[in-house]
Design an enzyme around this catalytic site. Sequence first.
Site, PDB file in Angstrom:
ATOM      1  CB  SER A  75      -0.816   0.000   1.310  1.00  0.00           C
ATOM      2  OG  SER A  75      -1.683  -1.221   1.397  1.00  0.00           O
ATOM      3  CG  HIS A 131      -5.565  -1.708   4.228  1.00  0.00           C
ATOM      4  ND1 HIS A 131      -6.307  -2.532   3.703  1.00  0.00           N
ATOM      5  CD2 HIS A 131      -4.936  -0.975   3.133  1.00  0.00           C
ATOM      6  CE1 HIS A 131      -6.119  -2.363   2.329  1.00  0.00           C
ATOM      7  NE2 HIS A 131      -5.389  -1.285   2.235  1.00  0.00           N
TER       8      HIS A 131
END
Lengths: 438, 438, 438, 438
Positions: B299, B372
């Site tokens: 990410s 997340h």
Amino acid sequence: MGRVWVRNMLDVVADLGRQYLERSSKISRVEAAAERCRELMSVHGEASGTALAREVVALYREMDESERFAFLEFLANEYAPDPVKVAKAAEAYLARRDQDSYLALASAVDSPRQELLRRLNMASGGTAAIVKMREALLGALEAKPHLRALEADLKHLLTSWFNRGFLQFERMDWRTPAVILEKLFEYEAVHEIRGWDDLRRRLAEDRRCFAFFHPALPDEPLIFVEVALTRGMADKIAPLLEAPPNGREAEPANTAVFYSINSCQDGLAGISFGDLLIKQVVDALSSELPRIRTFCTLSPIPGFRSWLDRTLAESPPETLSPEDRALFKDPRWAESDIVRRKLQKPLAQLAARYLVQEKRNGRPIDAVARFHLGNGAAVERINWAADLTAKGIKQSAGMMVNYLYDVGDIVENHEAFVREGKIATSAAVRSLLPKNGG
Amino acid sequence: MGRVWVRNMLDVVADLGRQYLERSSKISRVEAAAERCRELMSVHGEASGTALAREVVALYREMDESERFAFLEFLANEYAPDPVKVAKAAEAYLARRDQDSYLALASAVDSPRQELLRRLNMASGGTAAIVKMREALLGALEAKPHLRALEADLKHLLTSWFNRGFLQFERMDWRTPAVILEKLFEYEAVHEIRGWDDLRRRLAEDRRCFAFFHPALPDEPLIFVEVALTRGMADKIAPLLEAPPNGREAEPANTAVFYSINSCQDGLAGISFGDLLIKQVVDALSSELPRIRTFCTLSPIPGFRSWLDRTLAESPPETLSPEDRALFKDPRWAESDIVRRKLQKPLAQLAARYLVQEKRNGRPIDAVARFHLGNGAAVERINWAADLTAKGIKQSAGMMVNYLYDVGDIVENHEAFVREGKIATSAAVRSLLPKNGG
Amino acid sequence: MGRVWVRNMLDVVADLGRQYLERSSKISRVEAAAERCRELMSVHGEASGTALAREVVALYREMDESERFAFLEFLANEYAPDPVKVAKAAEAYLARRDQDSYLALASAVDSPRQELLRRLNMASGGTAAIVKMREALLGALEAKPHLRALEADLKHLLTSWFNRGFLQFERMDWRTPAVILEKLFEYEAVHEIRGWDDLRRRLAEDRRCFAFFHPALPDEPLIFVEVALTRGMADKIAPLLEAPPNGREAEPANTAVFYSINSCQDGLAGISFGDLLIKQVVDALSSELPRIRTFCTLSPIPGFRSWLDRTLAESPPETLSPEDRALFKDPRWAESDIVRRKLQKPLAQLAARYLVQEKRNGRPIDAVARFHLGNGAAVERINWAADLTAKGIKQSAGMMVNYLYDVGDIVENHEAFVREGKIATSAAVRSLLPKNGG
Amino acid sequence: MGRVWVRNMLDVVADLGRQYLERSSKISRVEAAAERCRELMSVHGEASGTALAREVVALYREMDESERFAFLEFLANEYAPDPVKVAKAAEAYLARRDQDSYLALASAVDSPRQELLRRLNMASGGTAAIVKMREALLGALEAKPHLRALEADLKHLLTSWFNRGFLQFERMDWRTPAVILEKLFEYEAVHEIRGWDDLRRRLAEDRRCFAFFHPALPDEPLIFVEVALTRGMADKIAPLLEAPPNGREAEPANTAVFYSINSCQDGLAGISFGDLLIKQVVDALSSELPRIRTFCTLSPIPGFRSWLDRTLAESPPETLSPEDRALFKDPRWAESDIVRRKLQKPLAQLAARYLVQEKRNGRPIDAVARFHLGNGAAVERINWAADLTAKGIKQSAGMMVNYLYDVGDIVENHEAFVREGKIATSAAVRSLLPKNGG
């Protein structure tokens, strides 16, 4: 031989819950479902909502009727809107009457049940379970009026979910999966389907069957209509159900006769699709078979006999001759072909009166008439000796009616009916009515 | 040979409207759409709702931005709830506080706009138009706060319609219709797709792409995630995008790396599906490829550079050596590989601090981290020199992070995060933090 | 409003032909079909082949049996290979024996019928008609041996068209279209399907039904097999057909029992798919349900009774005790449960002998045994009182047999069977045989 | 952690073979494939045919060109028909000339290769491999004439398999899977597709693309045609390829212009589908868009320039003026717009002569003309300055031709063309020809 399975995340919580249940067998299904609902609305539930929703849905399916109502009571009580909050928001709104206080009021009024139901819907089968909940509620509201707010929440949600824009219009025929076709046996309530051969005949080349489906209930028709393609408007039901399919016919069909319309999901009562279905069928058939120019029904007159019996008992029409009155006196007049034949004319006049002039709250008292006339159809023709089954004799002395859907008149008919209660009729039907009637 | 067309009922009204419009060219699109809406809500509209809804949707599509806002103002004004009725219902509720007065209040609060929007949805393309309306509104709320109630209605409706139970989980690959694939170019915002060859590589055998769709928007993904199947957790983005597909690989993949997640419909902002998508992908891959044991992301850390610049300017960390401080002084430090390499350790420590310790309202300030960690993932590894594109350098000095989705920990991580703001971290990440941090 | 229809090119010729036929009603269907065939093989036919082929196929379908044979005679005569050309080509080949003369001979031998049949196949329904032609021929070859060359052409063509590479392996279940499911009633010849409820039970969760289809016969299974998923090898047929589906069963199935295999198209006799179907089913089930470890049949022994009666009459086995012989004397011994029970052991021994030792041309005389043993199965178990229907008693005194498909042994079993006529047997079955048998 | 997999039966043999290969690395791919073929034709092969076929197909795919030819030589030699048997059967036929000896001869002539190829086809991808084999052979027959018998076997088989009755007619558009669309880039040979944007334009609303597919090659078009829907017959290619799609056009299209037809599979050369495709497209468009009345092509004249250059050099037409002759002398005449314009009339006359009068074996020398005229089209119009790409200038001095498919004339045109070589022409084209030509 062992193997560690990577367990499905969505099943982990479901399993834990199941084990828990098995250990403490004292916990009832209702309590278990309630517990799962509480979790589903908690922080924990956010991470494992689908699994929890599945559990609740599975438990609800296994419940018997009394358990189901216990669960519905739980929903009604535990997830009702907070009356204190509602009251405060109402007061604030009355004090300020601005957009913010309106939004706060709307939010306070929105019941937590709706959020819970939205989360339950994450389970596959969730929508079906919620439809079933409303079906159960609707049958019990009279006895349990305190559940009306819960029912209102369910209706609000289902109205939103079953928006017409989400309905799928499908033709059903002999290529349709058996799992869907077998539903028709259960849902056909007008003219019973007497087995797979009967069903196949209704799906043959010269017949059509159309339905609305919803993506969340893929194997469940919501409503379906059966159509016969004929030469001219049918005046009897038996030939439609019994005649073999036409192979190469001498003359092609010019008429579509809607002979059975059935709503399938009692839990969706009051969320109507019937008018839209008929319009889509007219469109679909016009496009597929341009020779079809006439769209009509061959409909039962389900309330005719009971209205007639009442009327004859209470205030027999003056137009009836003494002979006719005498015939009607025989309690078994309707069972006799001969007697009915003698009464043919007065019966037609009485049926016309029943359909066109007998109203309650400005609307026809016959439910089928209300439906078709409300859709913009006209009362086109009264058919004598049209349904000689036991049911047909009992409900309507064997009479049926053709309602006509004339594409050019539908909008106007509908408006006149809704605004003024005016009923469109053919000249033939009008001729059956007394001169100053209507 | 002549032939009279039976016109489609549903088109008749549409045509009449169109002719009317053409005759009086002075009527603007907005006025025309408003007029159609009024009809749609009238008795007339019941009989021809689909056609009217189609017209409004077609007109809305043709409008330019200023016309669209004029139309939205019309919706906000003309179909707002009646304040008098709301006030009366609020008073009645305060007086009686029973179920009936609650139901009456709920009904008064429910805005007529919602009914109008439900009817508009009958048009094919209606849902898409309503999503677009909310997209336009969201971008303008600050300037036009009086439209918040309209936006609230749209959100209420879309939340109901886009319930997770109605989402369809689909794999997209090179067999997917081109009309859908080409949407990915537009919606991929993390790592731009540079043409059809790039796209094909992302859909090859050793890659996966999953999305949620909704039945009413069949060609539009709502959200999609791109996954690389690898040996071990990837620590750089370039090889994922550039390496050719593996033919017969020496060793099969044991890790699924989620390297790009994109929400596609701005009009559905705040109606989140991302966490559910990730869970479904973990399930689908676990079932298809049981050798995949590790599920993680690679990410971006999009807010790192701007936070770092601010922090260095305002209160430089005491742990930084004078040399490091000096290096950071150079405004172009991040562009230089050599300088970044010298700063490798402090950068990793700062990134760990940024992700794990820097919070606002008890939540990480980094949006991707919030997503997340809120889903139950852990901060597993900080990767140096992981994204050396111009964007990567600019946003995060080339750093990226692996979030780990450990199936056994997700529920617990999620709860700890939501309840206590606790962030799950690996030992390696913890070692980058000061002893008493976290 | 008038509109000229652009006629479908492919229908123009068909129409002309039809008009022509209607004018001269003296022309029979056979002559008409023959005329169409001639056109189809002409220059004219190249431009309008599909329409001509459609006509021939439609005419063939309408023909009665005698007309069909007249048409087949026409094909046999008019499109036979030219004997003069064949003879010349044979002479040339004998003279030169090179590639060119071989190719010329092959071309001369290739009959014009094959080209005609290939062209007929352009009609939709052409393949089905050709399969029907072979079915008719196969039933008549004994009486009409001169049609063998025509039959050989049809078989050649159908063998090519129904190549295993073109077969589609499909699971049939309750989601299968009714138009296909209803074929099963007709084609199930082992254990009759007694209505839609029976059929649904055979397609439930704990049952499987797999079939091969061909793209040119989309609604026609070529062969199908019915499978029951059970705990352990089933030893009786009635429970497989009658027991209700398992809901959540105590223990999951570990065995797949193939209890009915049926070839559906008589016109494809001798073009076998059965062995491949069984292998594909084993593969499909192994992959779907890894707990299934045993694949076996529960098969009839259709020739057992007639062999037994003959054997008892001609040369009663010496191993039979006088009591047993006496019991067998009663012509109705098989109908009596008590008598059969007394004969249990000798019946099992005789059935084992019948299956394993009684051969013709080195192959078992039982057709079902030939099929499964030829596929590589083993005779695993003889089941007493396994099929107590009238048919089961009549054909095999109620006995059935399990053939075992052991994935590790199939290839070896098959080779031993084909090369040496060796039959794989379990120890239990061997123990039923005399010591020096086999 | 271990788990015993129930291995796929069909893969068992494949694995054994692979291990064997890996052990003895000396065995080449060709030898390995040959060995698998021998097994496939053996008793062993019957039990494990699919696995063996898969191996051969996989090996063939991995072979380089020289290996492939080595394998084809193997097929040609080892599975050729037995010349002794053929000779004996030929002698027996000559002696007896009856049905039995004919059938025996046919059987002897049928080469074992065909059986081998039929078995290879059991592998998924088998058909594609066999098509590729013929493609390789066709390109090498001149150098390797001894492979003609093998090629004849392949053609025989493929002709049977790719029977028109098995072809699937499909529209391709922007909804078609990308894996199929990307094939068009490779197969479009008339007007190159310059990227996905160009492709999308060719699949837009006012364009059509139709193809034939075969069930065994699901992602591979066999032949496709690109069509533009226009007002009137197009006379230039550039606008068809470049103009943006029509939104709501003033006047709807009345003409379908076939502007590119491409056969895709070189291995199917000589097994033609083009005429059938055009007829099906005419039917499909007539039915979908009844306003389309004219079906024509806009076709290249690929051999015109080379014929013209030769003709001018060898026997310049007497009709040419001295000025024209002078212009033609300039070797770069065709590149100059001005010069071409001056030559407009003689060029049109020469093109008409080339298309209509220049023949070889009674057929036009232009391949595209042979195709369309053979299908029943007429030479309708010669278009000057119609294709000004480099290729268009080079092949035909920029000229193109419209062939007209007039539904009412096609059969007659086709017959006249095939029987008498007569070419249908419009009056305009005839006026370009010398009076006594034709």
